[in-house]
Design an enzyme around this catalytic site. Structure first.
Site, PDB file in Angstrom:
ATOM      1  N   LYS A   1      42.148 -15.673  80.358  1.00 57.96           N
ATOM      2  CA  LYS A   1      41.119 -15.436  79.521  1.00 57.96           C
ATOM      3  C   LYS A   1      39.746 -15.520  79.739  1.00 57.96           C
ATOM      4  O   LYS A   1      39.291 -14.108  79.068  1.00 57.96           O
ATOM      5  CB  LYS A   1      41.800 -16.153  78.213  1.00 57.96           C
ATOM      6  CG  LYS A   1      41.114 -16.347  77.034  1.00 57.96           C
ATOM      7  CD  LYS A   1      41.519 -14.914  75.703  1.00 57.96           C
ATOM      8  CE  LYS A   1      40.854 -14.387  74.951  1.00 57.96           C
ATOM      9  NZ  LYS A   1      41.067 -12.659  74.610  1.00 57.96           N
TER      10      LYS A   1
ATOM     11  N   CYS B   1      34.603 -11.974  70.124  1.00 56.97           N
ATOM     12  CA  CYS B   1      34.967 -12.707  71.753  1.00 56.97           C
ATOM     13  C   CYS B   1      34.646 -11.877  73.111  1.00 56.97           C
ATOM     14  O   CYS B   1      33.988 -12.784  73.989  1.00 56.97           O
ATOM     15  CB  CYS B   1      37.032 -11.529  72.678  1.00 56.97           C
ATOM     16  SG  CYS B   1      37.765 -12.464  70.669  1.00 56.97           S
TER      17      CYS B   1
HETATM   18  N1  LIG Z   1      41.098 -12.860  66.607  1.00 54.81           N
HETATM   19  C1  LIG Z   1      41.139 -12.086  67.661  1.00 54.81           C
HETATM   20  O1  LIG Z   1      41.290 -11.107  67.690  1.00 54.81           O
HETATM   21  C2  LIG Z   1      40.958 -13.092  68.819  1.00 54.81           C
HETATM   22  C3  LIG Z   1      41.690 -12.993  70.452  1.00 54.81           C
HETATM   23  C4  LIG Z   1      42.112 -13.448  71.122  1.00 54.81           C
HETATM   24  C5  LIG Z   1      41.601 -14.969  71.168  1.00 54.81           C
HETATM   25  N2  LIG Z   1      40.992 -15.485  69.370  1.00 54.81           N
HETATM   26  C6  LIG Z   1      41.002 -16.564  70.205  1.00 54.81           C
HETATM   27  O2  LIG Z   1      41.737 -17.343  68.850  1.00 54.81           O
HETATM   28  C7  LIG Z   1      41.098 -18.518  68.481  1.00 54.81           C
HETATM   29  C8  LIG Z   1      40.706 -18.453  67.095  1.00 54.81           C
HETATM   30  O3  LIG Z   1      40.372 -16.973  66.629  1.00 54.81           O
HETATM   31  P1  LIG Z   1      40.819 -16.595  65.377  1.00 54.81           P
HETATM   32  O4  LIG Z   1      39.903 -14.937  65.247  1.00 54.81           O
HETATM   33  O5  LIG Z   1      42.330 -16.339  64.650  1.00 54.81           O
HETATM   34  O6  LIG Z   1      39.626 -17.234  64.396  1.00 54.81           O
HETATM   35  P2  LIG Z   1      40.031 -17.607  62.278  1.00 54.81           P
HETATM   36  O7  LIG Z   1      38.823 -17.633  62.336  1.00 54.81           O
HETATM   37  O8  LIG Z   1      40.612 -16.562  61.876  1.00 54.81           O
HETATM   38  O9  LIG Z   1      41.006 -18.695  61.722  1.00 54.81           O
HETATM   39  C9  LIG Z   1      41.206 -20.211  62.379  1.00 54.81           C
HETATM   40  C10 LIG Z   1      41.390 -20.535  61.264  1.00 54.81           C
HETATM   41  O10 LIG Z   1      41.893 -21.813  61.515  1.00 54.81           O
HETATM   42  C11 LIG Z   1      40.896 -22.563  60.466  1.00 54.81           C
HETATM   43  N3  LIG Z   1      40.915 -23.884  61.402  1.00 54.81           N
HETATM   44  C12 LIG Z   1      39.700 -24.354  61.238  1.00 54.81           C
HETATM   45  N4  LIG Z   1      39.967 -25.312  61.986  1.00 54.81           N
HETATM   46  C13 LIG Z   1      41.229 -26.222  61.082  1.00 54.81           C
HETATM   47  C14 LIG Z   1      41.736 -27.685  61.048  1.00 54.81           C
HETATM   48  N5  LIG Z   1      41.385 -28.610  62.254  1.00 54.81           N
HETATM   49  N6  LIG Z   1      42.811 -27.129  61.515  1.00 54.81           N
HETATM   50  C15 LIG Z   1      43.729 -26.619  60.727  1.00 54.81           C
HETATM   51  N7  LIG Z   1      43.064 -24.842  60.788  1.00 54.81           N
HETATM   52  C16 LIG Z   1      41.572 -25.037  60.994  1.00 54.81           C
HETATM   53  C17 LIG Z   1      40.447 -21.750  60.232  1.00 54.81           C
HETATM   54  O11 LIG Z   1      40.317 -22.298  58.930  1.00 54.81           O
HETATM   55  C18 LIG Z   1      40.864 -21.125  60.280  1.00 54.81           C
HETATM   56  O12 LIG Z   1      41.708 -19.983  59.106  1.00 54.81           O
HETATM   57  C19 LIG Z   1      39.362 -18.361  68.857  1.00 54.81           C
HETATM   58  O13 LIG Z   1      39.606 -19.299  69.668  1.00 54.81           O
HETATM   59  C20 LIG Z   1      39.352 -17.366  69.272  1.00 54.81           C
HETATM   60  O14 LIG Z   1      38.950 -17.477  69.943  1.00 54.81           O
HETATM   61  C21 LIG Z   1      40.842 -14.308  68.971  1.00 54.81           C
END
Ligand SMILES: NC(=O)c1ccc[n+]([C@@H]2O[C@H](COP(=O)([O-])OP(=O)(O)OC[C@H]3O[C@@H](n4cnc5c(N)ncnc54)[C@H](O)[C@@H]3O)[C@@H](O)[C@H]2O)c1
Length: 427
Positions: free
Chosen positions: A218, A272
């Site tokens: 990744k 990202c």
């Molecule tokens: N958004 C993208 O396009 C994308 C693509 C690939 C990978 N990612 C990766 O995926 C992961 C999540 O990204 P995202 O965009 O969904 O983030 P986001 O911020 O949209 O969502 C994360 C959620 O986790 C919740 N959270 C935080 N701590 C928590 C806990 N202890 N228990 C329960 N919930 C908790 C937050 O309130 C939030 O709603 C990251 O590592 C990101 O790098 C994101």
């Protein structure tokens, strides 16, 4: 292996669509988020983020009773962790940012009390190499009554895997199902079990490997994009110095059968590509020299663009000595982090425009067809239509190649007073 229930930790841009897709395949999903407001919205069958078709999927999953949100984990066959993985705050300029895995730690500690023999825990968050092993260690520490792969190998009570996400915002509901997935198990049995789970909806290939390799895959994908964008950005700066049109240069070089140079831009935005390569650099600073240089090239591009705008203003004042800087109007076209979206997070175009607003004593017009109000720090500027900006601005600054900008007429003002970082006017 068959899974009937799933607990999804983190209901953001990744967790909520994934939870909804599992629920659509009749797996009982409990979604967990620390954000009570998000939990309430989801339980009403609505969504708190913008993603095409997600509203329909969540609405029917909640209505049919396959998706429910809450703030604390509940027992399930499988757990998926999709929490944020940002940098630690408080980094000094020039320092290598340190990944912040505290959200994974908090999620692990929340899951641990409800874990049972036979469960699988999958980390989906983009993570530095070794984070999945750390997650396993946090779980083992909290549950000495259960065995984990780091000690018990294939015989472990709880299986652990890493399955990174590579969906594109705006196409998540399609790509979740169609993309190939890399599935890294702490043991082969862990990888196979995770594969069985994802195969409930993934139509792409599920490619099995180790957890560490999956973590690095990744990071490598985003570092590859970053290095290639940095090459294009560096070329644009070199071409500017030696007075060559970079757009023509790239299109000619790309006629070579084995050359495929990307397009330069205002820098690299989003959360990202501008973040993940640092996870490699922070772990191996001596070895990751090219990856670090690419990050620095892309991070420094906004400052270079601002300097180009300052030079354009100086040239304009020299050509119009009767005017003062206060009487010069600058128009910035596009502040989103990429074309045709309204997302301003980590946008280099936004950073450039904000800096121009801060240093320019005259008027700054912003053209951004995808938003209806400007962010708070833009009080001194005005959101206007493309044609109005074209008519009144002395300096034109093209920052994002939105489709609607490309459709507009070619620029008519004197080229000297334009800065076009996306080649829309091909100057
Ligand atoms: N958004 C993208 O396009 C994308 C693509 C690939 C990978 N990612 C990766 O995926 C992961 C999540 O990204 P995202 O965009 O969904 O983030 P986001 O911020 O949209 O969502 C994360 C959620 O986790 C919740 N959270 C935080 N701590 C928590 C806990 N202890 N228990 C329960 N919930 C908790 C937050 O309130 C939030 O709603 C990251 O590592 C990101 O790098 C994101």
């Amino acid at each position: 292996m068959k899974f009937e229930s799933l607990c999804m930790i983190g209901l953001g841009y990744i967790g909520l669509p994934t939870a909804a897709v599992f629920a659509s395949r009749k797996i009982k999903v409990v979604g967990v988020d620390v954000n009570q407001q998000a939990v309430d919205i989801i339980n009403r069958g609505e969504i708190h983020i913008v993603e095409p078709d997600l509203d329909i999927a969540v609405h029917s999953a909640v209505k049919e009773g396959y998706l429910r949100a809450t703030t604390t984990p509940e027992p399930a066959d499988a757990f998926i962790v999709a929490v944020p993985t940002p940098f630690l705050k408080g980094r000094k300029v020039g320092d290598i940012p340190t990944p912040d895995v505290s959200y994974i730690e908090a999620a692990s500690k929340a899951i641990a009390p409800v874990l049972e023999k036979g469960n699988i825990v999958i980390l989906e968050s983009t993570s530095p190499v070794g984070a999945t092993e750390k997650m396993a260690a946090w779980l083992a520490e909290a549950r000495p009554d259960l065995t984990f792969p780091q000690d018990a190998g294939e015989e472990a009570d709880v299986m652990i895997a890493h399955c990174p996400e590579r969906v594109l915002p705006g196409r998540v509901m399609y790509e979740l199902i169609e993309n190939d997935r890399v599935i890294g198990g702490m043991t082969l049995r862990c990888a196979r079990a995770a594969c069985d789970l994802y195969k409930t909806f993934v139509r792409g290939d599920c490619l099995l490997t180790t957890a560490r390799t999956a973590e690095m895959v990744k990071l490598t994908e985003n570092a590859f994009r970053d290095v290639n964008i940095a090459f294009a950005n560096e070329l644009s700066i070199i071409c500017d110095k030696v007075d060559i049109n970079v757009w023509e240069l790239i299109s000619l070089a790309n006629r070579h059968p084995r050359v495929n140079i990307l397009q330069p831009g205002p820098g690299v935005g989003g959360h990202c590509i501008a973040v993940d390569p640092w996870f490699i650099v922070s772990e191996t600073p001596e070895q990751a020299r090219l990856i670090r240089a690419a990050r620095e090239v892309n991070d420094s591009k906004p400052e270079w663009v601002v300097n180009k705008v300052k030079l354009a203003v100086a040239d304009f004042l020299q050509a119009n000595p009767e005017k003062t800087a206060k009487e010069v109007t600058i128009a910035c076209y596009g502040i989103a982090f990429k074309p045709d979206i309204d997302d301003l997070r980590e946008s280099p175009a936004l950073e450039i425009t904000r800096e121009i607003v801060a240093i320019h004593p005259g008027k700054v017009l912003v053209v951004e067809p995808n938003i209806s109000v400007l962010p708070e720090s833009f009080e001194r500027s005005e959101l206007v239509e493309f044609d109005e900006a074209m008519d009144v601005a002395d300096i034109q600054v093209m920052l994002v190649d939105h489709r609607s900008f490309k459709r507009q007429k070619k620029i008519e003002t004197d080229h000297e007073f334009c800065v076009d970082v996306r080649g829309v006017w091909n100057l």
